[in-house]
Design a protein around this motif. Structure first.
Motif, PDB file in Angstrom:
ATOM      1  N   SER A 133      -3.425  -0.263   4.484  1.00 55.57           N
ATOM      2  CA  SER A 133      -2.018  -0.307   4.896  1.00 55.57           C
ATOM      3  C   SER A 133      -1.895  -0.645   6.375  1.00 55.57           C
ATOM      4  O   SER A 133      -1.006  -1.398   6.781  1.00 55.57           O
ATOM      5  N   SER A 149      -0.243  -4.084   7.929  1.00 52.72           N
ATOM      6  CA  SER A 149       0.877  -3.878   8.855  1.00 52.72           C
ATOM      7  C   SER A 149       0.661  -4.693  10.128  1.00 52.72           C
ATOM      8  O   SER A 149       1.602  -5.316  10.646  1.00 52.72           O
ATOM      9  N   PHE A 155       1.055  -8.288   9.256  1.00 53.83           N
ATOM     10  CA  PHE A 155       2.486  -8.545   9.091  1.00 53.83           C
ATOM     11  C   PHE A 155       3.152  -8.733  10.446  1.00 53.83           C
ATOM     12  O   PHE A 155       3.977  -9.638  10.622  1.00 53.83           O
ATOM     13  N   ALA A 172       4.566 -12.253  -2.199  1.00 55.65           N
ATOM     14  CA  ALA A 172       5.383 -11.067  -1.923  1.00 55.65           C
ATOM     15  C   ALA A 172       5.299 -10.699  -0.443  1.00 55.65           C
ATOM     16  O   ALA A 172       6.315 -10.362   0.192  1.00 55.65           O
ATOM     17  N   PHE A 173       4.108 -10.756   0.116  1.00 55.27           N
ATOM     18  CA  PHE A 173       3.923 -10.487   1.549  1.00 55.27           C
ATOM     19  C   PHE A 173       4.738 -11.465   2.388  1.00 55.27           C
ATOM     20  O   PHE A 173       5.415 -11.071   3.355  1.00 55.27           O
ATOM     21  N   VAL A 178       8.578 -10.719   2.250  1.00 61.35           N
ATOM     22  CA  VAL A 178       8.966  -9.617   3.139  1.00 61.35           C
ATOM     23  C   VAL A 178       8.969 -10.088   4.589  1.00 61.35           C
ATOM     24  O   VAL A 178       9.875  -9.749   5.373  1.00 61.35           O
ATOM     25  N   VAL A 238      10.964  -3.741   2.392  1.00 64.11           N
ATOM     26  CA  VAL A 238       9.927  -3.389   1.416  1.00 64.11           C
ATOM     27  C   VAL A 238      10.520  -2.552   0.290  1.00 64.11           C
ATOM     28  O   VAL A 238      10.218  -2.770  -0.890  1.00 64.11           O
ATOM     29  N   THR A 266      10.120  -5.079  -2.839  1.00 67.78           N
ATOM     30  CA  THR A 266       8.809  -4.999  -3.497  1.00 67.78           C
ATOM     31  C   THR A 266       8.348  -3.590  -3.821  1.00 67.78           C
ATOM     32  O   THR A 266       7.414  -3.433  -4.615  1.00 67.78           O
ATOM     33  N   THR A 314       2.259  -5.135  -0.073  1.00 67.41           N
ATOM     34  CA  THR A 314       3.313  -4.975   0.938  1.00 67.41           C
ATOM     35  C   THR A 314       3.544  -3.508   1.294  1.00 67.41           C
ATOM     36  O   THR A 314       4.617  -3.157   1.791  1.00 67.41           O
ATOM     37  N   ASN A 315       2.553  -2.688   1.040  1.00 71.61           N
ATOM     38  CA  ASN A 315       2.683  -1.267   1.355  1.00 71.61           C
ATOM     39  C   ASN A 315       2.408  -1.058   2.844  1.00 71.61           C
ATOM     40  O   ASN A 315       1.378  -0.506   3.237  1.00 71.61           O
ATOM     41  N   LEU A 316       3.336  -1.512   3.668  1.00 71.64           N
ATOM     42  CA  LEU A 316       3.198  -1.374   5.113  1.00 71.64           C
ATOM     43  C   LEU A 316       3.189   0.096   5.493  1.00 71.64           C
ATOM     44  O   LEU A 316       3.705   0.955   4.774  1.00 71.64           O
TER      45      LEU A 316
END
Length: 293
Positions: free
Chosen positions: A69, A73, A76, A155-156, A159, A232, A236, A244-246
């Motif tokens: 994660s 992040s 991202f 998906a990334f 976002v 998010v 997603t 995408t679990n930031l």
């Protein structure tokens, strides 16, 4: 003739009291309480807390899920900051060159910033909906299946697109203002020497507006690390496959979905420390590369 406004120091302190009180109540106390909470193992809603020291931090730093994660992040943040600045600089340059009606173009460029981030996420979700989205249907007519909800990379990027779209307007405001301070004679001289637009931006404008760029890099980094939660959550839910679990969304999950406030508080502290290190590094680099003369 000078006129003395305050006859004693306590009058000045009295005017500062509201902002000091608000800062203590809504900023410093929550930060200290978050650190205190990170040292406890908590049950539902923080009840029956047990002091465990730095066990939560050790657990997180050795967790593959948390490490992943954290990595996505940071990736991202890099994607959002680079894309936002590149697009904003180009749009700002185009608006700067317009002689008539530039205000209308400026308003059109910055209006997405007036939208809440959740609204931006919902708009893009509708436009790129896998079955009824306008953009998705248009892509299908040319043979492109854009099923981004099932593809981790797409998906990334979706976002990141929603977050970037939100930030562009704010960046354009500063860039247009910074470009307006560049002397016209420099551009005219460059044009006489047959310098193209790209070289003009890179060799003339960028060095002169580098303090503004440095400021925007710091600001966009903070936004990319702390603000994409609604995107998010609405687009997603951290998927597919944790793509995408930031970390800002993981903090929410650990705190409210799993009721583990101690771990969530520790994650918040780690994110705060990493953000502080990045801000310090960016500011020090800006001293070396930004032109403040």
């Amino acid at each position: 003739m000078s006129r003395e406004i305050y006859t004693s120091n306590w009058q000045g302190y009295l005017l500062l009291l509201p902002i000091v009180a608000l800062s203590l109540i809504f900023a410093y106390y929550p930060a200290l309480d978050t650190f205190r909470l990170s040292l406890f193992k908590t049950a539902t809603f923080g009840l029956n807390s047990v002091y465990v020291g730095f066990e939560n931090f050790n657990r997180l730093l050795s967790s593959g899920v948390f490490q992943y994660s954290l990595v996505i992040s940071l990736a991202f943040a890099v994607v959002v900051v680079a894309t936002t600045l590149a697009i904003s600089l180009y749009i700002g340059y185009l608006i700067h060159r317009i002689l008539q009606g530039s205000s209308l173009y400026l308003v059109a460029a910055i209006w997405p910033y007036a939208l809440p981030l959740a609204v931006s996420a919902l708009l893009l979700s509708f436009l790129f909906h896998p079955t009824v989205g306008i953009v998705t249907r248009a892509l299908e007519t040319i043979g492109i299946a854009f099923q981004w909800r099932n593809d981790p990379v797409l998906a990334f990027m979706m976002v990141a697109l929603a977050t970037t779209w939100k930030l562009i307007g704010y960046n354009v405001i500063f860039i247009v203002g910074a470009l307006a301070t560049v002397p016209k004679s420099l551009e005219e001289t460059a044009r006489l020497d047959a310098v193209g637009s790209w070289r003009l931006i890179r060799r003339v404008y960028l060095p002169l507006i580098s303090p503004t760029i440095a400021f925007l890099i710091v600001l966009n980094t903070i936004e990319a690390l702390f603000r994409p939660f609604p995107v998010v959550d609405l687009m997603t839910n951290g998927g597919p496959g944790e793509a995408t679990n930031l970390i800002i969304y993981k903090i929410y999950q650990d705190a409210f979905a799993y009721q583990n406030l101690g771990v969530a508080a520790a994650e918040s502290i780690i994110l705060f420390v990493i953000s502080g290190i990045l801000m310090y590094a960016q500011i020090r680099l800006s001293d070396s590369y930004a032109h403040f003369g």
